[in-house]
Structures are given as C-alpha cells and as structure tokens.
Design a protein around this motif. Structure first.
Motif, short mmCIF file in Angstrom:
data_model
loop_
_atom_site.label_atom_id
_atom_site.label_comp_id
_atom_site.label_asym_id
_atom_site.label_seq_id
_atom_site.Cartn_x
_atom_site.Cartn_y
_atom_site.Cartn_z
N GLY A 137 -7.83 -0.56 0.23
CA GLY A 137 -6.94 0.03 1.21
C GLY A 137 -7.70 0.49 2.44
N PRO A 138 -7.01 0.65 3.56
CA PRO A 138 -7.68 1.18 4.75
C PRO A 138 -8.21 2.60 4.49
CG PRO A 138 -5.52 0.25 5.29
CD PRO A 138 -5.59 0.33 3.81
N PHE A 176 -0.03 0.97 13.63
CA PHE A 176 -1.32 0.32 13.43
C PHE A 176 -1.45 -0.91 14.30
CE2 PHE A 176 -3.38 2.39 9.88
CZ PHE A 176 -2.36 3.08 9.27
N LEU A 192 -9.87 6.05 6.48
CA LEU A 192 -10.01 6.67 7.79
C LEU A 192 -11.48 6.80 8.17
CD1 LEU A 192 -8.53 8.07 10.15
CD2 LEU A 192 -8.91 10.22 8.93
N MET A 220 -6.90 6.92 16.01
CA MET A 220 -7.69 6.77 14.79
C MET A 220 -8.24 5.36 14.66
SD MET A 220 -4.92 8.68 12.40
CE MET A 220 -3.68 8.00 13.48
N TYR A 256 -9.40 2.97 11.35
CA TYR A 256 -9.51 2.78 9.91
C TYR A 256 -10.39 1.56 9.66
CZ TYR A 256 -5.72 6.02 8.64
OH TYR A 256 -4.95 7.13 8.41
N SER A 282 5.97 11.26 13.32
CA SER A 282 5.49 11.33 11.93
C SER A 282 4.85 10.05 11.41
CB SER A 282 6.61 11.71 10.96
OG SER A 282 7.05 13.00 11.24
N LYS A 283 5.20 8.91 11.93
CA LYS A 283 4.63 7.70 11.37
C LYS A 283 3.55 7.13 12.30
CE LYS A 283 8.50 4.86 13.01
NZ LYS A 283 9.61 3.99 12.56
N ILE A 284 2.62 6.43 11.66
CA ILE A 284 1.48 5.87 12.37
C ILE A 284 1.79 4.43 12.78
CG2 ILE A 284 -0.91 5.11 12.11
CD1 ILE A 284 -1.42 7.47 10.34
N TYR A 294 -11.16 9.98 13.94
CA TYR A 294 -9.87 10.60 14.25
C TYR A 294 -10.09 11.53 15.43
CZ TYR A 294 -6.06 14.00 13.34
OH TYR A 294 -4.97 14.84 13.43
N PHE A 318 0.83 -1.20 0.00
CA PHE A 318 0.00 0.00 0.00
C PHE A 318 0.86 1.25 0.00
CE2 PHE A 318 -4.21 -1.59 0.39
CZ PHE A 318 -4.15 -2.75 1.15
N GLN A 365 -11.19 -1.31 6.67
CA GLN A 365 -10.63 -1.88 5.44
C GLN A 365 -11.54 -2.98 4.92
OE1 GLN A 365 -6.69 -3.67 5.81
NE2 GLN A 365 -6.32 -3.46 3.62
N TYR A 410 -0.55 7.90 16.57
CA TYR A 410 0.74 8.52 16.32
C TYR A 410 0.93 9.74 17.22
CZ TYR A 410 -1.15 12.23 13.19
OH TYR A 410 -1.83 13.29 12.65
N TYR A 411 2.19 10.19 17.28
CA TYR A 411 2.51 11.44 17.93
C TYR A 411 3.32 12.25 16.94
CZ TYR A 411 6.63 8.57 19.18
OH TYR A 411 7.70 7.72 19.17
N SER A 412 3.18 13.55 17.02
CA SER A 412 3.63 14.42 15.93
C SER A 412 5.12 14.33 15.67
CB SER A 412 3.22 15.87 16.17
OG SER A 412 3.67 16.29 17.43
N ASN A 422 0.49 16.63 11.79
CA ASN A 422 0.15 15.71 10.70
C ASN A 422 -1.34 15.60 10.49
OD1 ASN A 422 2.69 14.49 9.77
ND2 ASN A 422 2.88 13.94 11.91
N LEU A 428 -9.01 -1.34 11.93
CA LEU A 428 -7.67 -1.18 12.48
C LEU A 428 -7.62 0.07 13.34
CD1 LEU A 428 -7.13 -1.81 9.05
CD2 LEU A 428 -5.06 -2.56 10.15
N GLY A 442 -4.09 4.19 -0.86
CA GLY A 442 -4.51 3.63 -2.13
C GLY A 442 -5.08 2.24 -1.92
N ASP A 443 -5.51 1.59 -3.00
CA ASP A 443 -6.10 0.26 -2.89
C ASP A 443 -5.07 -0.86 -3.01
OD1 ASP A 443 -9.27 1.18 -4.42
OD2 ASP A 443 -8.67 1.04 -2.31
#
Lengths: 117, 111
Positions: free
Chosen positions: B43-44, B101, B46, B34, B36, B97-99, B49, A91, B38, B92-94, A103, B88, A109-110
């Motif tokens: 794709g997942p 899951f 949102l 968050m 999500y 930057s990355k989430i 949030y 993905f 799917q 995250y925390y700012s 953020n 899912l 995407g799929d």
C-alpha cells in the motif's frame, strides 16, 4: 508500529460470486477509506466513513458494491455479484479527524488483490 | 483540466543521481500537500507532508511547494536502488476530508 490490516491479501473467484474484503483500521483512528487501484484509473476513492458513519460513497457502483463498519475495529467492502471489471487492488486506509475538522494523513493497508474470472 | 497532473514515467536514473518528481494542480483550495511512496504489491506509505509554500527536508528527501504556480516537487538526493517505487502526490483541504491523488510516477534507480 500500528498498521492497517486487510484480509484476504489475494482473492480469485468466478464472476457472479460474492466477494467480501475486510479491514482493521489503526486503533484510535476515526476515519476509514476504501480505494480501488488499477493501472488505467490509478487510485479511486470508493467510500469513506467517519466515526463509523458513511460520509461519501459516490465513487462506488451502488448496484453491486456495499461498504459497512459493523464496529470501530472492522470495515467491510462487499461486491455482489462480482464482474471481471472489478478486478483490481482494493485498499483500505485509516486516519484521524479532529473535532475541528483537521485531518491527519491517511495510513494504508497492503490491499486485497482481487481477480474475477 | 484534471485536478491533479502527474507524469506517469517510468523514470530511470543511475544510483546516486538527484531525482525530481513533480505534480501540478488546479484547485487553489488545496491546503495540504503530500507525497506517498508505493512499493510493488504494497500500500502507499506517507513520505512527506506539508501545508505551506517552501521547502521541507527529511533526510535525503525534500518536498517543495509553490502555491502561486500550483506546483509541487519531491527531490531525492543520493538516490538508492531501494528508492525504486511509484511516487504519488496527494492533496486535500480540510472541509473536503478526502484526499486527491495523482496517478503516480514509477521510478527506477539503476545500481
């Protein structure tokens, strides 16, 4: 409705072949993520970019995987040579990170469903 | 201890039931929470949030965050067969930057 576009949707190839997956992020988004999803591991982050610069690719096997953003509208993930254990759904997601570091959630995407024989 | 724990299910409930999906987390630095959804071969996307403790409602969906217990929930009221999907949780925390899951809970709503 803006969407992240991934191509191809499906790819079947033999082990040892090069695989290239492409992603067009949502226009205006400045952060792009590549994930791999398998039943066993769930969603794993492989790499991500902000303003086209790679920020973290620690989740990616460096010997065979490479990720690039040739321009703001295209991100690529390459596997060379591919192996059966690379079979998964890949993905791409994009998001917007403000200058202050805040953020917005990612939009996915799929996916590309990859099978390596 | 894993950073995020989520029961993979599967969870099967009859149409119209209230569904409760849960995640626990260990990282007290998480600021954003968050959910999500799917669908198969998609794709997942949102769904909810939030960044504060308490409840946030959106139609039939309510997200609940309890930072003191490091526990988040998603409630679905009047569940429909179209709610059948994998859900899912994500955090995250700012500065990171990355989430992160959760592994996802597979939900099936029986007509």
């Amino acid at each position: 409705d803006a969407r992240v576009t991934q191509t191809p949707r499906h790819k079947v190839t033999e082990m040892g072949q090069e695989v290239t997956m492409r992603c067009q992020p949502i226009l205006g988004h400045n952060t792009v993520f590549w994930y791999r999803q398998t039943m066993m591991q769930g969603l794993e982050l492989l790499a991500y970019f902000r303003n086209r610069a790679p920020l973290d690719d620690s989740g990616m096997p460096k010997d065979r995987f490479s990720a690039e953003m040739p321009d703001a509208t295209l991100a690529t993930l390459k596997i060379q040579p591919s192996e059966p254990r690379d079979s998964a759904v890949y993905f791409c997601a994009s998001g917007l990170t403000s200058r202050g570091g805040g953020n917005q959630p990612q939009h996915f995407g799929d996916g590309t469903r990859l099978s390596i024989l | 201890q894993k950073e995020v724990e989520q029961d993979p299910g599967p969870l099967s409930v009859p149409e119209g039931a209230i569904v409760s999906l849960n995640c626990t987390y260990s990282n007290s630095a998480f600021q954003y929470f968050m959910w999500y959804r799917q669908y198969s071969r998609k794709g997942p996307e949102l769904l909810m949030y939030t960044y504060s403790s308490g409840n946030k409602e959106d139609g039939r969906f309510t997200a609940q965050v309890d930072k003191s217990s490091k526990y988040i929930s998603l409630f679905i009221r009047d569940s429909q067969p179209s709610d059948s999907a994998t859900y899912l949780c994500a955090f995250y925390y700012s500065s990171a930057s990355k989430i992160i899951f959760g592994s996802g809970t597979r939900l099936s709503i029986r007509p």
